[in-house]
Write an enzyme that holds these catalytic residues in place. Structure first.
Site, PDB file in Angstrom:
ATOM      1  N   CYS A   1       4.890  -5.891   0.243  1.00 12.88           N
ATOM      2  CA  CYS A   1       3.573  -5.604  -0.093  1.00 12.88           C
ATOM      3  C   CYS A   1       2.676  -6.145  -1.226  1.00 12.88           C
ATOM      4  O   CYS A   1       2.400  -6.146  -2.001  1.00 12.88           O
ATOM      5  CB  CYS A   1       2.726  -5.480   0.548  1.00 12.88           C
ATOM      6  SG  CYS A   1       2.886  -6.335   2.632  1.00 12.88           S
TER       7      CYS A   1
ATOM      8  N   HIS B   1      -5.053  -1.419  -0.547  1.00 13.40           N
ATOM      9  CA  HIS B   1      -4.095  -2.360   0.488  1.00 13.40           C
ATOM     10  C   HIS B   1      -4.541  -2.836   1.857  1.00 13.40           C
ATOM     11  O   HIS B   1      -5.253  -3.899   2.623  1.00 13.40           O
ATOM     12  CB  HIS B   1      -2.595  -1.850   1.171  1.00 13.40           C
ATOM     13  CG  HIS B   1      -1.766  -2.204   1.684  1.00 13.40           C
ATOM     14  ND1 HIS B   1      -0.906  -3.588   0.962  1.00 13.40           N
ATOM     15  CD2 HIS B   1      -1.273  -2.620   3.149  1.00 13.40           C
ATOM     16  CE1 HIS B   1      -0.511  -4.417   1.684  1.00 13.40           C
ATOM     17  NE2 HIS B   1      -0.192  -3.198   2.584  1.00 13.40           N
TER      18      HIS B   1
ATOM     19  N   ASN C   1      -2.286  -9.966   6.113  1.00 10.16           N
ATOM     20  CA  ASN C   1      -1.207  -9.690   5.109  1.00 10.16           C
ATOM     21  C   ASN C   1      -0.429 -10.629   4.578  1.00 10.16           C
ATOM     22  O   ASN C   1       0.094 -11.349   4.662  1.00 10.16           O
ATOM     23  CB  ASN C   1      -0.840  -8.247   6.032  1.00 10.16           C
ATOM     24  CG  ASN C   1       0.164  -7.810   4.511  1.00 10.16           C
ATOM     25  OD1 ASN C   1       0.087  -7.677   3.619  1.00 10.16           O
ATOM     26  ND2 ASN C   1       0.424  -6.587   5.207  1.00 10.16           N
TER      27      ASN C   1
END
Length: 1711
Positions: free
Chosen positions: A1429, A1565, A1608
């Site tokens: 990520c 995040h 995500n």
């Protein structure tokens, strides 16, 4: 007069139009068909055609650009053949003769290529011809648009009748202009005549040239120097202009501009106004000595000015059509006409009450003359340039002239166009003209148009006679001048006497309270007139409370800034006068000013306090007021209402300005209020300042020319702007300040103006006032062509200036007599001022004679304070009974009253950098400073920008003399060179012969060089050598860099010596200005340092780091951060390559009861503070707890600090270790104070009002040296959003981009597993235009959609950044992409026919970045990476590194995640994926994340490059860092580590030079997992509190996450957050979280001092935003962003490739 008696039109002008719909006609659209297979020539459209092309493709059905030529042909004519067969024959011949008539027009399939026209071979060309017999048929045929890709640009219509035929040539304006139609009329008449008689000369079957050659020649022109010169001229025509805004009385109640997409298309109406005979036109032109068309254009400009609004001192522009046809293309049909803006100088109304119509017409005529020379320049290029530079690109009025046609049987119907008003002059066959107006009926009523016509006829009659030509413009009804202020008329001397400048400023506060009065973009401060009025009233009350009254003098010892303005006007309001005491003056100079001015009150601030302490100690004033504030008497406790006026007299003193004096003491010139009022009143017509005009305060307040800046600007209602570093206002920094503050006007000395880079655009700068010293002709000629240049002249004794001469842009031979240099022309005296030329007996000479200039009038000052003899010498009563000042200037006066200046009569009084200097005064100071000096001669140096002193005997220590002289003289009076020689030439009276010294300077310099002179050493210093401090007692210090440090120091010291022309070496502790430097020499110093070390330093860097030592540190830090191969190590400890050493603990500070410094006024305190500031290069606030290391100090600087402390406190003999251990300021004061006998300061009570400046946002701290990066472009595909605007709209409205999707219905589920059919999907993920990319279809079908979409978004982002890639060149662009795995490979239905490629598809799959580099044709580095990520943020950091190390100039950063198959997912409670299919960061209901796809890209450049290129910037990237978690505090590899994350955040913040209190928001995040969110916020708090020292009580930092909107997005998620953060900064607001109902107990926001972003968060300009991205396994990244300067903020709209190429090929498994 007989002419212009009857202006009624002889015939009507009309055009073929109804509305722009073709009511009964078939609809027309642009099909973009391919060119004919019989195409003979292809060429790009000319720039003029391209401007029309954009309008055409938006509405191809429109007739707004139809240009129609009509012939009324008599079939029985004896002159020509009017039959249908002859007409058709002529049409066929002309179609073959002219390539443009048989061309089609097309868009290129390659977006990087321009549109083009294709010329069909003449053998295969067939004209479009209609033969009609009814009016209805004619209308249907004529009132249609064109499909230019099929039909071509011309349609022929023959309207048959019994005895006559009418021929209509309906052409699109893109193909032909008015002159081409005139040519076409001649050729048709020629052909028809030939067919009738077979005798007329026949036309050649082809033309001598073709339009394609013209297009190629135009493209070649755009690469020539003449193109750049033309751009410069055309920029001047739109600079200082604004779009016309019509008066409401002219407009309909609800004016609407219907777009061409509505059912009722935009259309125009034509009104025929008047006819003018040839005799009338000739008389009109003769009267004004120019063409009648130029007179008419000027009058149309006045007409529009009367009926529109405009801001003060702004102009307007009209589009005027220029032929622009090359001579070799005379017989070619095509579009050559070029409508270009001509400036209409409406501001003449404000510049002069007596501005005449003749002068106005002359200005317009000059503009048109110059424009004719540059008529090839394309309008479309000017519009693009204007939009990039914030200039006016909107022109609503056009004027054109169409030459006469071949015969009276011809008529021309002009195009309608898109302007609000289109004035069209058609030349008649007899040479007369008809004027018609084409107007927009949706804006204007017929009554309004009739009013315009009547006013224009009135203007024509107003302009008829020579008497009218000399009338004032303001005498025409509706054209009265806009006044800057409501002051008395110039002729009313008595009324002006009674005026007071502060009262006039108060008027502005009443008239326009919300208008900006003071402004600073750098400091992010401003004050409105209302706020300024209130602040000055409070300060005036404060002064009155301290005893200020009429007759008193207030000394202002203040920094350059808002406070100075406040206290100047406060002094005026309190009845007192003021004098400025420059903080940089030495104590002896200040003492003389205090003594001479008899000031009883002194105002100072915290910055200037240290240099005033001695005056406070010696009680030089009765009261000292500090603006720093105190709890006892803050200024805001004083009332804001005005003081009661105590009554004033004509001679009340306003201010005292001190200049150089021959006695060794400064001369104080006393200026009264009435003298100041007369100057401000008289300058109104010459100074282009008024409401909404921004002027820059450039000059020191101790320089009388500053009065022109602060008094005139505020009296006239302008905005006075300030730079952060006034002393650095030269060169590029001055240009930067002009751009940042959008400065319209500045005042400068010639020395400063000569440094202003002429190559810089500075689009807002409209005028410059230059004066104070002789201005070189080259400087005048450079700037007079760019801006309105005003040449000022006036001694201080006559109140600032007595002439303000507006230079014409070009030297007019008629205005300049033979042998007269333009630099000597000062212009005519200001109103009520008289200038005479007198001989040595003070007899007034006739004009033309040379002598001394003497000045009389109400601006002549009261004289010198306490200098009666000098007053009697310089001020006298002339033969007319007028009090007159003898200026000492040599000059003469021309017959028209123009003053010429030839310099000083006494060459012992000179001007250097604007300062008037008595060389005798400096010589007396030198003899006073060193008693060994026997004789001295001070001269101006060769360049005229500094001083040179010769002293005898040769044994004089010149450097000791310089240091001693600094105690008596200001910096500008200290010679940059002092040379000791054995003897100076003398006169017969044994006095120094200064004239011979001046003549023999070169020989005297050579003698001094042979003899040698002393070096620039401080009294307790030794010559420069490599430092070798004893290491026996400081073994813990690493000094391995000392030799390199010494080498850099020696190099910079040598640069100083060369720049300053110093005779010997220079040491590190000497300040540049104290060594003889000045702001002009800083330019040379900057260039030399940059050349020697390969680094970039700014002017403000050098001003803040003014010693050799501090500049070494500056250079070292720059080289260390630049990654240059020629690295010179900085002070910082070098990184060891062996085992990482443990962290070095800070040395403990010995306990001390000295825990607070009383105002830092003690000698010991002040000395140590000064030493710290010099060693550290630090200029911030110091207090008792200040720590040397925390302020940036290193162990390498401790020996330097130790040495400096020993020099200052030689009796202490403290060891280096003691200094090292005493790290705080308090500890060092305690350590060294015992060795000093001076008592601690015990001040008497002082009135200390708080700062009066009103600041809307806190002052932004000056940034230390660091590299920033600019985000200049972006694009992306996101769940629920296919464009950046859609992305922002989704965030702002808190919508959910995650959507339902099928799949996995038959998958077996475990006991706790659930199927979730939701996911963040990209729209049209399987569509791709392979033809656009010239890609084989089968290859495109196999390509990973991550690559396909990244190609599109990368190109869109580059387009958004304004970067056009060259398909044939080497594009210097780097590509760094964070990408997920290629999961499409296994699901691709299309297989390669190559068996090897199928077998090894994993190895043969090119990276995303490599694929993009190939198809985009880029040659910079390309990298594809995957750190889960955090991939995209890691890619961003690598891209920044590539820019920093010079690997490329532009970087495209990408993030890609598209996961196949496109379906839902299976999960179970407690896992990372949500069972509800919804991401809810920080919420009590959060249960995990949802997969999401995204492909996005941003374009970054070095910030300096982006600003220099004029880019529109979304945000700056101040710093970035990547890191790993390790394993020490992690229970497993998939669990994030707060401490690892905190370390990464700390390093990013340090690189950004950011403090926790500057961070307003962090886009975390925020994956929606309870543990992940809790650990991430814990890490953020650790970074701020433990690593970066966040103080208790600071505002909590907002935190947000976009995962709730998009899911995500894995490898792309970091870049999704960057785009959100950048848009938030650009728009000034952070959108809230999508959904947060109840904060979960897993996050303790209060303890962490964080707050969730529940509501939109407003950002100020100084706020910063952080972005965090966490990769599975422990790869962390953090980025800090900030706002760019206001003038660089993003304003333009986004474009998307899919909008340009809507036909997309489906590419995916289903196909």
């Amino acid at each position: 007069m007989a002419l212009f008696h009857n202006l009624e039109p002889k015939r009507s002008i009309d055009f073929m139009s109804g509305a722009r719909t073709s009511s009964g006609s078939p609809s027309v659209s642009y099909s973009n068909s391919l060119p004919s297979p019989h195409t003979a020539l292809v060429a790009p459209l000319s720039k003029m055609q391209r401007a029309l092309w954009f309008d055409y493709i938006s509405a191809p059905e429109s007739t707004m650009y139809n240009l129609t030529l009509k012939f009324k042909l008599d079939q029985e004519s004896e002159e020509y053949d009017g039959s249908i067969s002859a007409i058709l024959r002529a049409i066929d011949f002309l179609t073959k003769r002219h390539g443009m008539l048989r061309s089609t027009f097309h868009n290129s399939s390659n977006p990087s290529q321009p549109p083009y026209f294709a010329e069909i071979d003449s053998r295969h060309a067939h004209p479009t011809t209609h033969i009609v017999s009814s009016s209805e048929q004619l209308k249907r045929a004529a009132l249609r648009g064109f499909d230019l890709s099929v039909d071509g640009p011309i349609r022929w219509i023959v309207f048959t009748n019994v005895k006559s035929n009418e021929l209509y040539a309906v052409a699109h304006h893109i193909a032909v202009d008015g002159s081409s139609m005139s040519q076409l009329s001649k050729e048709i008449i020629t052909l028809l005549t030939h067919y009738k008689h077979q005798s007329a000369e026949m036309l050649a079957p082809t033309t001598t040239s073709n339009y394609g050659l013209y297009c190629l020649a135009q493209d070649s022109y755009t690469h020539q120097e003449s193109y750049k010169k033309a751009l410069h001229f055309w920029s001047s025509q739109i600079a200082g202009t604004l779009p016309m805004e019509w008066n409401s009385s002219m407009l309909r109640t609800n004016p609407a501009r219907l777009t061409q997409t509505t059912s009722q298309l935009d259309h125009r109406v034509c009104s025929t106004w008047l006819s003018l005979t040839p005799q009338e036109l000739k008389a009109w032109g003769n009267l004004y000595k120019t063409s009648w068309f130029r007179v008419a254009t000027a009058l149309i400009g006045l007409l529009c000015a009367k009926h529109s609004k405009h801001k003060f001192r702004t102009d307007q522009s009209l589009l005027v059509a220029f032929g622009a046809r090359p001579e070799q293309s005379n017989d070619v049909l095509g579009h050559f006409a070029n409508g270009m803006p001509i400036k209409i100088p409406i501001s003449m109304l404000e510049r002069s009450e007596s501005a005449q119509l003749g002068g106005f017409v002359k200005e317009v005529s000059k503009n048109i003359s110059a424009a004719k020379r540059e008529e090839m320049f394309p309008y479309v290029d000017l519009v693009q340039h204007a939009r990039r530079n914030g200039l006016n690109s909107e022109h609503r009025v056009s004027v054109t002239f169409s030459p006469k046609l071949a015969s009276d049987i011809c008529s021309l119907y002009p195009v309608e166009g898109v302007c609000d008003l289109f004035f069209c002059f058609l030349e008649e066959e007899d040479g007369g003209a008809i004027l018609g107006l084409i107007y927009d009926p949706q804006l204007f009523t017929p009554d309004a148009i009739q009013t315009l016509r009547e006013d224009f006829i009135q203007l024509i009659r107003f302009s008829l006679s020579p008497e009218d030509a000399t009338q004032s413009l303001a005498s025409f009804p509706g054209l009265s001048a806009r006044q800057q202020f409501n002051g008395p008329p110039l002729h009313d001397v008595v009324a002006i006497d009674q005026c007071r400048v502060h009262a006039l400023v108060q008027q502005q506060a009443t008239l326009r309270p919300e208008q900006l009065a003071l402004y600073s973009e750098e400091l992010q401060m401003y004050m409105t007139y209302e706020e300024l009025e209130m602040a000055t009233n409070q300060a005036a009350h404060c002064l009155r409370a301290c005893g200020s009254c009429k007759g008193e003098v207030v000394a202002l010892h203040l920094s350059h800034g808002f406070d100075m303005i406040i206290w100047i006007y406060a002094a005026f309001k309190s009845g007192a006068a003021f004098t400025v005491v420059d903080p940089s003056y030495p104590p002896t100079r200040k003492s003389a000013i205090f003594e001479l001015s008899k000031a009883k009150i002194c105002v100072y601030d915290s910055k200037t306090a240290p240099s005033l302490q001695w005056a406070i100690d010696e009680n030089l004033c009765s009261v000292f007021i500090t603006t720093a504030g105190s709890d006892n008497t803050p200024i805001d406790r004083f009332p804001t209402h005005p003081l009661t006026d105590e009554g004033s007299t004509l001679d009340d003193l306003a201010y005292i300005i001190f200049t150089s004096g021959s006695t060794g003491l400064p001369k104080g010139v006393m200026v009264a209020h009435r003298q100041l009022s007369h100057f401000v009143s008289a300058a109104r017509d010459c100074t282009p300042v008024g409401p909404s005009v921004r002027a820059l305060q450039v000059l020191s307040f101790s320089f009388d020319a500053a009065v022109l800046e602060y008094a005139a600007t505020l009296v006239y209602g302008g905005t006075l702007c300030f730079a952060e570093h006034r002393d650095a206002l030269v060169g590029d920094y001055l240009a930067d300040v002009v751009d940042a503050n959008k400065i319209n006007h500045l005042t400068a000395t010639p020395s400063i103006l000569a440094t202003l880079p002429a190559a810089r655009e500075m689009p807002t700068l409209r005028s410059i006032c230059v004066g104070g010293e002789h201005c070189p002709e080259g400087v005048l000629n450079t700037w007079r062509q760019r801006v309105q240049l005003i040449h000022a002249y006036g001694p201080t004794e006559t109140t600032v200036a007595v002439t303000l001469h507006r230079l014409p842009r070009e030297i007019d031979p008629e205005e300049v007599a033979d042998g007269v240099s333009p630099s000597s022309i000062m212009g005519k005296p200001l109103p009520n001022v008289k200038i005479y030329v007198c001989d040595t007996s003070r007899r007034i000479l006739k004009n033309g004679k040379i002598g001394e200039l003497h000045i009389s009038g109400p601006q002549v000052s009261r004289g010198y304070i306490d200098r009666e003899e000098l007053n009697a010498e310089k001020f006298w009563i002339n033969e007319h009974g007028e009090r007159t000042y003898a200026s000492g200037d040599r000059g003469r006066i021309l017959p028209d009253g123009t003053v010429l200046l030839y310099g000083r009569i006494n060459n012992r009084e000179i001007k250097v950098r604007g300062y008037r200097l008595e060389l005798g005064e400096i010589e007396k100071m030198i003899t006073k400073a060193d008693t060994q000096v026997r004789t001295v001669s001070v001269q101006a140096n060769v360049t005229g920008d500094g001083l040179l002193a010769f002293v005898t005997p040769r044994t004089v220590d010149t450097e000791a003399l310089r240091l001693a002289l600094a105690k008596y003289a200001p910096r500008y009076m200290i010679p940059s060179e002092i040379l000791a020689i054995d003897a100076l030439p003398c006169t017969v009276n044994d006095k120094v012969d200064h004239a011979r010294v001046q003549r023999d300077m070169a020989d005297l310099r050579a003698r001094a060089s042979k003899l040698g002179t002393a070096s620039l050493l401080t009294p307790n210093d030794t010559p420069l050598q490599s430092p070798s401090p004893p290491l026996s007692d400081i073994s813990q210090l690493d000094l391995t860099d000392d030799l390199e440090w010494a080498a850099a120091k020696a190099r910079i010291a040598e640069i100083w010596r060369q720049v300053l022309a110093a005779p010997g070496p220079i040491l590190g502790g000497v300040k540049f200005f104290e060594a003889g430097g000045n702001s002009l020499l800083v330019l040379k110093l900057k260039a030399e340092i940059e050349g020697a070390f390969g680094v970039k330093v700014s002017f403000s860097d050098l001003f803040q780091n003014s010693t050799v030592d501090s500049q070494v540190g500056l250079v070292q830090s720059r080289r260390g951060s630049s990654g240059s191969p020629r690295t010179v190590r900085s002070h910082a400890r070098p990184q060891r390559k062996a085992k990482t050493p443990p962290r070095q603990a800070r040395p403990e500070t010995p306990e001390s009861d000295y825990d607070q410094l009383p105002d830092l006024r003690d000698d010991v305190q002040q000395s140590i503070c000064s030493i710290w500031m010099e060693v550290l290069g630090y200029h911030g606030k110091l207090d008792a707890k200040s720590n040397f290391f925390e302020l940036g100090g290193t162990s390498l600087q401790i020996p330097i600090l130790h040495k400096a402390l020993l020099r200052e406190f030689p009796a202490s003999n403290v060891s280096l270790v003691k200094v090292f251990q005493s790290a705080t300021l308090a500890a060092q004061v305690e350590l060294l104070g015992r060795f000093t006998e001076s008592p601690r300061f015990s001040p008497r009570p002082a009135i200390t009002p708080s700062a009066a400046v009103v600041s809307r946002s806190p002052r932004r701290p000056s940034s230390p040296a660091r590299e920033q990066y600019a985000i200049v472009g972006m694009s992306g595909r996101f769940p629920g959003a296919s464009t950046i605007p859609e992305f922002w709209d989704l965030l702002v409205h808190q919508r959910d981009g995650i959507q339902a999707i099928g799949g996995l219905e038959d998958a077996p589920l475990g006991p706790n597993e659930v199927l979730v059919q939701r996911r963040g999907l990209i729209k049209d993920v399987e569509h791709f235009d392979h033809e656009f990319w010239k890609m084989p279809k089968n290859y495109a079908l196999r390509m990973d959609p991550q690559k396909r979409h990244f190609l599109n978004v990368a190109l869109e982002a580059l387009d958004d950044a304004g970067i056009e890639l060259d398909p044939q060149g080497q594009n210097d662009v780097g590509i760094f992409v964070g990408s997920s795995e290629n999961t499409f490979r296994e699901y691709c239905a299309t297989r390669s026919e190559d068996a090897f490629e199928m077998r090894h598809s994993h190895h043969m799959d090119t990276a995303v970045s490599a694929t993009a580099a190939y198809y985009l044709n880029t040659f910079g580095p390309n990298v594809t990476l995957n750190t889960a990520c955090s991939s995209a943020l890691v890619a961003l950091k690598l891209g920044m590194d590539a820019l920093a190390t010079g690997q490329t100039k532009v970087v495209c950063v990408g993030g890609c995640t598209i996961e196949y198959p496109l379906q839902g997912y299976i999960t179970e409670p407690g896992k990372v994926l949500s069972t509800t299919g919804e991401v809810r960061p920080f919420d009590a209901a959060s249960d995990g994340s949802v997969p999401g796809d995204a492909v996005c890209a941003v374009i970054i450049k070095r910030a300096t490059d982006a600003l220099a290129d004029g880019d529109q910037i979304y945000a700056f990237v101040d710093g970035a860092a990547v890191g790993s978690d390790g394993h020490l505090d992690k229970p497993g590899i998939t669990v994030p580590s707060p401490r690892g994350q905190a370390e990464t955040i700390k390093r990013a913040m340090q690189q950004a030079h950011a403090r926790p209190e500057q961070i307003a928001h962090v886009e975390v995040h925020g994956s929606g997992t309870r543990m992940g969110d809790a650990l991430e916020l814990e890490g953020l708090s650790i970074a701020y509190d433990q690593h970066l020292g966040r103080q208790a009580g600071q505002r909590p930092v907002s935190v947000g996450s976009n995962k709730g909107n998009f899911g995500n997005c894995e490898a792309a998620s970091g870049l999704v957050s960057i785009i959100k953060a950048a848009l938030s900064i650009s728009n000034g607001v952070v959108p809230p979280l999508r959904k947060l109902e109840t904060v979960g107990d897993h996050v303790d926001f209060m303890r962490l001092n964080l707050t969730p972003a529940r509501e939109p968060l407003r950002l100020s300009r100084h706020d910063k935003v952080g972005v965090t991205s966490l990769g599975l396994g422990g790869s962390t990244a953090h980025v800090v962003l900030s706002a760019p300067p206001g003038n660089a903020r993003r304003t333009k709209e986004w474009k998307q490739i899919r909008e340009l190429h809507p036909t997309l090929l489906p590419c995916g498994p289903a196909n």
